[in-house]
Design a protein around this motif. Sequence first.
Motif, PDB file in Angstrom:
ATOM      1  N   UNK A  44      32.149  67.603   8.927  1.00 35.30           N
ATOM      2  CA  UNK A  44      31.781  67.422  10.335  1.00 35.30           C
ATOM      3  C   UNK A  44      32.914  66.791  11.142  1.00 35.30           C
ATOM      4  N   UNK A  45      33.699  65.932  10.515  1.00 34.57           N
ATOM      5  CA  UNK A  45      34.851  65.358  11.204  1.00 34.57           C
ATOM      6  C   UNK A  45      35.916  66.416  11.468  1.00 34.57           C
ATOM      7  N   UNK A  46      36.066  67.343  10.538  1.00 32.88           N
ATOM      8  CA  UNK A  46      37.119  68.356  10.634  1.00 32.88           C
ATOM      9  C   UNK A  46      36.714  69.536  11.503  1.00 32.88           C
ATOM     10  N   UNK A  47      35.462  69.963  11.395  1.00 34.58           N
ATOM     11  CA  UNK A  47      35.041  71.224  12.003  1.00 34.58           C
ATOM     12  C   UNK A  47      34.252  71.058  13.301  1.00 34.58           C
ATOM     13  N   UNK A  48      34.001  69.832  13.730  1.00 35.00           N
ATOM     14  CA  UNK A  48      33.376  69.612  15.028  1.00 35.00           C
ATOM     15  C   UNK A  48      34.168  68.544  15.777  1.00 35.00           C
TER      16      UNK A  48
END
Length: 199
Positions: A44-48
């Motif tokens: 979630x940190x990387x893809x949002x």
Amino acid sequence: MQTNYMDDIVLLLTACINPNGMSYTVVQDIELRKKQYRESLSFYLTHTKYKIVFIENSNIDISCLYQKEISEGRLECITFDGNNYDRYLGKGFGEALILNYAYIHSKLIAQSHYIVKITGRVIVENVIELIDSCSLDKKSVYCELGLREKTTVSVFFIAHKDFYPLFLSKRNLINDFSKCYFEKVLFQSIFRMEKGYSS
């Protein structure tokens, strides 16, 4: 969803790294659970680009691994001692306690309007598409309903934060032993909201 809504939405990842023998919890291994939570949080940190609240209820703090994201205001890690209740109440009761603690204590939730609740070990790969597909308003809850069974799928749902006092006021009804599950109380709360009840 337009980009100016970005600060209005927070992802809320619920976690219990040490289930301590909780019934109906398949994965009991602490290190494996920690690994799964870290993989999910990293996704979630990387893809949002949404701000994230990671809240854990067995007093295992992993915030030291994410100091950069925390200092930048992207991530809030909250850990508390909330897994010592009677086991017969079940893990759904613990999930409600986590949501209640987050609602009261999270600074990012206080600054946002909409909460995307995700069970912390679950990676929802199309999370952005799901959020973008919603016409967010204060009186809508987006989740998968089982109308025949009068239940919900609770691993992922989107709601305005004003929905939470209504739902959480009923948290003491949750009791796995009595088959009054988290998902059932969530379902009932959604329908009470749609009918205009505030409590």
